[in-house]
Write an enzyme that holds these catalytic residues in place. Sequence first.
Site, PDB file in Angstrom:
ATOM      1  N   HIS A  72      44.608  46.286 -50.547  1.00 14.45           N
ATOM      2  CA  HIS A  72      45.393  47.497 -50.819  1.00 14.45           C
ATOM      3  C   HIS A  72      44.458  48.704 -50.877  1.00 14.45           C
ATOM      4  O   HIS A  72      43.462  48.675 -51.585  1.00 14.45           O
ATOM      5  CB  HIS A  72      46.159  47.365 -52.150  1.00 14.45           C
ATOM      6  CG  HIS A  72      47.405  46.550 -52.024  1.00 14.45           C
ATOM      7  ND1 HIS A  72      48.506  46.759 -52.821  1.00 14.45           N
ATOM      8  CD2 HIS A  72      47.732  45.545 -51.187  1.00 14.45           C
ATOM      9  CE1 HIS A  72      49.471  45.918 -52.480  1.00 14.45           C
ATOM     10  NE2 HIS A  72      49.016  45.158 -51.489  1.00 14.45           N
ATOM     11  N   TYR A 201      53.747  52.583 -59.628  1.00 17.13           N
ATOM     12  CA  TYR A 201      53.752  52.790 -61.086  1.00 17.13           C
ATOM     13  C   TYR A 201      54.759  53.909 -61.375  1.00 17.13           C
ATOM     14  O   TYR A 201      54.701  54.969 -60.744  1.00 17.13           O
ATOM     15  CB  TYR A 201      52.374  53.244 -61.566  1.00 17.13           C
ATOM     16  CG  TYR A 201      51.293  52.183 -61.542  1.00 17.13           C
ATOM     17  CD1 TYR A 201      50.572  51.911 -60.384  1.00 17.13           C
ATOM     18  CD2 TYR A 201      50.972  51.466 -62.690  1.00 17.13           C
ATOM     19  CE1 TYR A 201      49.564  50.949 -60.372  1.00 17.13           C
ATOM     20  CE2 TYR A 201      49.948  50.508 -62.685  1.00 17.13           C
ATOM     21  CZ  TYR A 201      49.264  50.253 -61.518  1.00 17.13           C
ATOM     22  OH  TYR A 201      48.272  49.294 -61.506  1.00 17.13           O
ATOM     23  N   PRO A 293      47.503  46.366 -69.727  1.00 17.83           N
ATOM     24  CA  PRO A 293      47.378  46.009 -68.305  1.00 17.83           C
ATOM     25  C   PRO A 293      47.643  47.166 -67.334  1.00 17.83           C
ATOM     26  O   PRO A 293      47.479  47.017 -66.139  1.00 17.83           O
ATOM     27  CB  PRO A 293      48.401  44.899 -68.130  1.00 17.83           C
ATOM     28  CG  PRO A 293      49.309  44.989 -69.276  1.00 17.83           C
ATOM     29  CD  PRO A 293      48.555  45.622 -70.391  1.00 17.83           C
ATOM     30  N   TYR A 385      40.127  53.127 -60.897  1.00 18.51           N
ATOM     31  CA  TYR A 385      41.047  52.039 -60.553  1.00 18.51           C
ATOM     32  C   TYR A 385      40.366  51.000 -59.658  1.00 18.51           C
ATOM     33  O   TYR A 385      40.537  49.799 -59.845  1.00 18.51           O
ATOM     34  CB  TYR A 385      42.292  52.605 -59.847  1.00 18.51           C
ATOM     35  CG  TYR A 385      43.436  51.608 -59.758  1.00 18.51           C
ATOM     36  CD1 TYR A 385      43.558  50.755 -58.663  1.00 18.51           C
ATOM     37  CD2 TYR A 385      44.391  51.513 -60.762  1.00 18.51           C
ATOM     38  CE1 TYR A 385      44.596  49.831 -58.569  1.00 18.51           C
ATOM     39  CE2 TYR A 385      45.439  50.591 -60.679  1.00 18.51           C
ATOM     40  CZ  TYR A 385      45.525  49.756 -59.586  1.00 18.51           C
ATOM     41  OH  TYR A 385      46.547  48.829 -59.503  1.00 18.51           O
TER      42      TYR A 385
HETATM   43  P1  FAS Z   1      42.050  33.906 -71.250  1.00 18.68           P
HETATM   44  O1  FAS Z   1      42.895  34.252 -72.447  1.00 18.68           O
HETATM   45  O2  FAS Z   1      42.656  33.972 -69.885  1.00 18.68           O
HETATM   46  O3  FAS Z   1      41.484  32.402 -71.401  1.00 18.68           O
HETATM   47  C1  FAS Z   1      41.038  31.935 -72.645  1.00 18.68           C
HETATM   48  C2  FAS Z   1      41.199  30.414 -72.643  1.00 18.68           C
HETATM   49  O4  FAS Z   1      40.670  29.905 -73.877  1.00 18.68           O
HETATM   50  C3  FAS Z   1      42.669  29.995 -72.584  1.00 18.68           C
HETATM   51  O5  FAS Z   1      42.862  29.036 -71.565  1.00 18.68           O
HETATM   52  C4  FAS Z   1      42.939  29.401 -73.978  1.00 18.68           C
HETATM   53  O6  FAS Z   1      43.860  28.321 -73.935  1.00 18.68           O
HETATM   54  C5  FAS Z   1      41.551  28.927 -74.383  1.00 18.68           C
HETATM   55  N1  FAS Z   1      41.387  28.852 -75.838  1.00 18.68           N
HETATM   56  C6  FAS Z   1      41.862  29.702 -76.777  1.00 18.68           C
HETATM   57  N2  FAS Z   1      41.506  29.291 -78.016  1.00 18.68           N
HETATM   58  C7  FAS Z   1      40.775  28.139 -77.842  1.00 18.68           C
HETATM   59  C8  FAS Z   1      40.130  27.239 -78.737  1.00 18.68           C
HETATM   60  N3  FAS Z   1      40.166  27.440 -80.054  1.00 18.68           N
HETATM   61  N4  FAS Z   1      39.475  26.159 -78.213  1.00 18.68           N
HETATM   62  C9  FAS Z   1      39.424  25.964 -76.856  1.00 18.68           C
HETATM   63  N5  FAS Z   1      40.026  26.791 -75.964  1.00 18.68           N
HETATM   64  C10 FAS Z   1      40.695  27.860 -76.461  1.00 18.68           C
HETATM   65  N6  FAS Z   1      45.029  41.667 -66.950  1.00 18.68           N
HETATM   66  C11 FAS Z   1      45.201  42.422 -65.838  1.00 18.68           C
HETATM   67  O7  FAS Z   1      44.204  42.877 -65.256  1.00 18.68           O
HETATM   68  N7  FAS Z   1      46.481  42.670 -65.358  1.00 18.68           N
HETATM   69  C12 FAS Z   1      47.597  42.149 -65.969  1.00 18.68           C
HETATM   70  O8  FAS Z   1      48.723  42.370 -65.532  1.00 18.68           O
HETATM   71  C13 FAS Z   1      47.458  41.347 -67.115  1.00 18.68           C
HETATM   72  N8  FAS Z   1      48.554  40.788 -67.743  1.00 18.68           N
HETATM   73  C14 FAS Z   1      48.358  40.022 -68.877  1.00 18.68           C
HETATM   74  C15 FAS Z   1      49.450  39.429 -69.565  1.00 18.68           C
HETATM   75  C16 FAS Z   1      49.245  38.663 -70.730  1.00 18.68           C
HETATM   76  C17 FAS Z   1      50.419  38.032 -71.459  1.00 18.68           C
HETATM   77  C18 FAS Z   1      47.941  38.492 -71.237  1.00 18.68           C
HETATM   78  C19 FAS Z   1      47.698  37.694 -72.508  1.00 18.68           C
HETATM   79  C20 FAS Z   1      46.855  39.064 -70.568  1.00 18.68           C
HETATM   80  C21 FAS Z   1      47.065  39.827 -69.379  1.00 18.68           C
HETATM   81  N9  FAS Z   1      45.997  40.389 -68.682  1.00 18.68           N
HETATM   82  C22 FAS Z   1      46.140  41.141 -67.575  1.00 18.68           C
HETATM   83  C23 FAS Z   1      44.686  40.192 -69.132  1.00 18.68           C
HETATM   84  C24 FAS Z   1      44.264  38.824 -68.673  1.00 18.68           C
HETATM   85  O9  FAS Z   1      44.390  38.729 -67.279  1.00 18.68           O
HETATM   86  C25 FAS Z   1      42.879  38.620 -69.189  1.00 18.68           C
HETATM   87  O10 FAS Z   1      42.047  39.751 -68.962  1.00 18.68           O
HETATM   88  C26 FAS Z   1      42.240  37.390 -68.636  1.00 18.68           C
HETATM   89  O11 FAS Z   1      43.096  36.304 -68.839  1.00 18.68           O
HETATM   90  C27 FAS Z   1      40.894  37.221 -69.333  1.00 18.68           C
HETATM   91  O12 FAS Z   1      40.447  35.959 -69.072  1.00 18.68           O
HETATM   92  P2  FAS Z   1      39.672  35.122 -70.206  1.00 18.68           P
HETATM   93  O13 FAS Z   1      38.668  36.000 -70.850  1.00 18.68           O
HETATM   94  O14 FAS Z   1      39.242  33.877 -69.522  1.00 18.68           O
HETATM   95  O15 FAS Z   1      40.759  34.815 -71.342  1.00 18.68           O
HETATM   96  C1  PHB Z   2      50.329  42.546 -61.662  1.00 22.76           C
HETATM   97  O1  PHB Z   2      50.540  42.404 -60.437  1.00 22.76           O
HETATM   98  O2  PHB Z   2      50.577  41.650 -62.493  1.00 22.76           O
HETATM   99  C2  PHB Z   2      49.753  43.852 -62.164  1.00 22.76           C
HETATM  100  C3  PHB Z   2      49.292  44.791 -61.234  1.00 22.76           C
HETATM  101  C4  PHB Z   2      48.765  45.983 -61.696  1.00 22.76           C
HETATM  102  C5  PHB Z   2      48.706  46.230 -63.065  1.00 22.76           C
HETATM  103  C6  PHB Z   2      49.159  45.276 -63.988  1.00 22.76           C
HETATM  104  C7  PHB Z   2      49.693  44.085 -63.531  1.00 22.76           C
HETATM  105  O3  PHB Z   2      48.202  47.408 -63.520  1.00 22.76           O
END
Ligand code: FAS
Ligand code: PHB
Length: 390
Positions: A72, A201, A293, A385
């Site tokens: 993109h 957006y 996000p 971005y």
């Molecule tokens: P993660 O949270 O992905 O992974 C952590 C891992 O540790 C999990 O698998 C968990 O089960 C494990 N864990 C936790 N406690 C533990 C314990 N006590 N023992 C062992 N394991 C344990 N980012 C974007 O850029 N765009 C988005 O749209 C976006 N949407 C999101 C929506 C949600 C609901 C959430 C929560 C996050 C979102 N994010 C988004 C951010 C997300 O993508 C994170 O930045 C990304 O998952 C970060 O990855 P990790 O640091 O690996 O953490």
């Molecule tokens: C998504 O595709 O999940 C997405 C893309 C852009 C954002 C947040 C989420 O800023």
Amino acid sequence: MRTQVAIIGSGPSGLLLGQLLHRAGIDNIILERRTKEYVLSRIRAGVLEEGFVEMMDRAGVGARLHAEGLIHEGFDICFDNVRHRMDLAGLTGGKKVVVYGQTEVTRDLMAAREASGAPTVYEAEDVSLHHFDGTSPKVRYRHAGREHEIECEFIAGCDGFHGVSRQSVPEGAIRTFERVYPFGWLGLLSDTPPVSHELIYVNHPRGFALCSMRSKTRSRYYVQVPLTDDVQQWPDERFWDELRARLDPKTAQQLVTGPSIEKSIAPLRSFVAEPLRFGRLFLAGDAGHIVPPTGAKGLNLAGSDIHYLSTGLIEFYRTGNSSELDAYSARALRRIWLAERFSWWMTHLLHRFPEQGAFADRIQRAELEYLVSSKAAQTSLAENYVGLPF
Ligand code: FAS
Ligand code: PHB
């Protein structure tokens, strides 16, 4: 059991670190609380910066991303029913982003780890961290009813916002900064063609909306909802009606709807823990910071953390020099705070804040009007971005 690095968490941070360390000949184990299927079931990020793509290539897992990821070069910001294109490539000397779901990133990293034979323990219960203030840290956990202890040299806390690692740090040794937003994002995934070839957006009086995608046949949509809402209150038809109400009429008419294959509400917060190192324990990814996000920075920040941390650990094991490792926290935090600023700014630009008041309304409108009329303002948005340099 003994290893060099114990990694807590099998999300993108833990898996990426594990893969980079394994390729450098550094023994490591990943302990994950959930099942592999559960980790893969979480629908999260969708937009990758070029720096993250380079990390995937460095980890030897970029093939499918290059084959299936959508490049993109811009996205639209819509307000007052008018879509304004932000020309990312034109404003940043050709930089782009790649649309490729976090689920696929995780799947590729899990497949590589399985092929490498490096150990991962899923359903590791009651993980606890010990003696990381010394030179012989330990990690204990229970699996299939049996207690286990791992002797290691470093612990990487990659266990997300609700993980055990940050909670294991003595209260006086850590400082946190937080802003919780008074709304959430209701996200819907559907096997329908995206309403536009690029992201849209939307700032609308009814609230923020985002039109994104996972492929040319799978769409990802979001609408801002009050924190008090529950996903049960949002049957698919209500979601589609609300999304259409926030889009400009032409785009609303083009929207193809269909049954949701995933629907969930995510809270929004800005959060940073300082520092990110405590003796032999390092925090990386969501364990150390959270961004709303809006700016698509969460997953990408995990990538830069792992760049700094893996570089430091590899340097240490290759030469005994710990300078890169000692610089990890300050180096990671500098980029984290720049991304926190951008994500905070973009969230304020696009969302309706309850009781924000008439003055804040006018300031938000002025911010939008300045953005769409100033190349300098758009350049600032674009360079953030696509991702600031590591
Ligand atoms: P993660 O949270 O992905 O992974 C952590 C891992 O540790 C999990 O698998 C968990 O089960 C494990 N864990 C936790 N406690 C533990 C314990 N006590 N023992 C062992 N394991 C344990 N980012 C974007 O850029 N765009 C988005 O749209 C976006 N949407 C999101 C929506 C949600 C609901 C959430 C929560 C996050 C979102 N994010 C988004 C951010 C997300 O993508 C994170 O930045 C990304 O998952 C970060 O990855 P990790 O640091 O690996 O953490
Ligand atoms: C998504 O595709 O999940 C997405 C893309 C852009 C954002 C947040 C989420 O800023």
